[in-house]
Write an enzyme that holds these catalytic residues in place. Structure first.
Site, PDB file in Angstrom:
ATOM      1  N   HIS A   1    -101.807  72.434  19.558  1.00  0.00           N
ATOM      2  CA  HIS A   1    -101.496  71.025  19.827  1.00  0.00           C
ATOM      3  C   HIS A   1    -101.275  70.846  21.321  1.00  0.00           C
ATOM      4  O   HIS A   1    -101.184  71.841  22.058  1.00  0.00           O
ATOM      5  CB  HIS A   1    -100.213  70.619  19.092  1.00  0.00           C
ATOM      6  CG  HIS A   1     -99.021  71.313  19.667  1.00  0.00           C
ATOM      7  ND1 HIS A   1     -98.672  72.598  19.299  1.00  0.00           N
ATOM      8  CD2 HIS A   1     -98.148  70.953  20.631  1.00  0.00           C
ATOM      9  CE1 HIS A   1     -97.617  72.978  20.009  1.00  0.00           C
ATOM     10  NE2 HIS A   1     -97.284  72.004  20.821  1.00  0.00           N
TER      11      HIS A   1
ATOM     12  N   HIS B   1    -101.933  70.512  28.424  1.00  0.00           N
ATOM     13  CA  HIS B   1    -102.349  71.884  28.087  1.00  0.00           C
ATOM     14  C   HIS B   1    -102.072  72.175  26.621  1.00  0.00           C
ATOM     15  O   HIS B   1    -101.119  71.647  26.048  1.00  0.00           O
ATOM     16  CB  HIS B   1    -101.622  72.912  28.966  1.00  0.00           C
ATOM     17  CG  HIS B   1    -100.159  73.009  28.682  1.00  0.00           C
ATOM     18  ND1 HIS B   1     -99.232  72.145  29.229  1.00  0.00           N
ATOM     19  CD2 HIS B   1     -99.458  73.850  27.889  1.00  0.00           C
ATOM     20  CE1 HIS B   1     -98.036  72.454  28.784  1.00  0.00           C
ATOM     21  NE2 HIS B   1     -98.128  73.476  27.959  1.00  0.00           N
TER      22      HIS B   1
END
Ligand code: 2AM
Length: 188
Positions: free
Chosen positions: A56, A137
């Site tokens: 995620h 990220h």
């Protein structure tokens, strides 16, 4: 006869249960596959490879919140008005201090705006959020002690049209509690 119920001032205060929460972009099946393919290009960098189902992109980390606050958090998140955007994940990176290897990319303005709005909404509830600028990220590995040599991945395009409130429970996959669409007319 001893009293059956203790006097109120003798009751032991039980701490309110807490839940560890964060807001994230949660990938759909296609984007998740794309992240897994790129993660697997790196081989096995550490024993702490993030499992496929947990991949995620964190927008705001709330930490341990009183369980009773979840309703307010959901209400505040549901009242945000942000624009959809497209992320391009086109590089690997390493956060030395955290020992984290990630797949990431530039933050479009609308991604920053979404993270900023979430931070402001949470601050309104007295929840302090890390105020460093968003570095989009997806964490792939933890406990990587040295910077690896990275290949250049094919860019992965991620149309971000919603965001989720997610719970982290030790020993279990992350649980998506709720997902909200972001406005999708203007895409940046
Ligand atoms: P990460 O995105 O760099 O992996 C759930 O734990 C998510 O919240 C993880 O994705 C993690 O970061 C992020 N997270 C955990 N602890 C954090 C902290 N103290 N500050 C900011 N983000 C945190």
């Amino acid at each position: 006869m001893p009293a059956l119920n203790p006097e109120p001032d003798k009751l032991i205060a039980m701490p309110e249960p807490t839940r560890r929460l964060f807001f994230a972009l949660w990938p759909g099946a296609g984007v998740r596959r794309g992240i897994v393919e790129r993660r697997d290009m790196l081989g096995s960098l550490s024993r702490r490879r993030v499992p496929d189902a947990n991949l995620h992109l964190t927008l705001a980390f709330l930490g341990d919140r009183p369980a009773g606050q979840v309703v307010d958090i959901e209400e505040a998140a549901g009242s945000l008005n942000c624009r959809a955007f497209r992320l391009t994940l086109d590089r690997f990176g390493w956060f030395a201090r955290a020992g984290v290897v990630w797949l990431g990319g530039e933050a479009p303005d609308a991604a920053r705006a979404l993270a900023d709005s979430l931070r402001a909404a949470m601050q309104g509830l007295g929840i302090g959020i890390d105020d460093r600028p968003l570095v989009p990220h997806v964490t792939l590995f933890r406990k990587v002690r040295r910077r690896p040599d990275f290949p250049t991945p094919d860019p992965l395009h991620w149309p971000a049209e919603d965001f989720s409130l997610v719970e982290s429970i030790p020993g279990r996959p992350y649980q998506v509690l709720r997902t909200w669409a972001v406005e999708s007319r203007d895409r940046t």
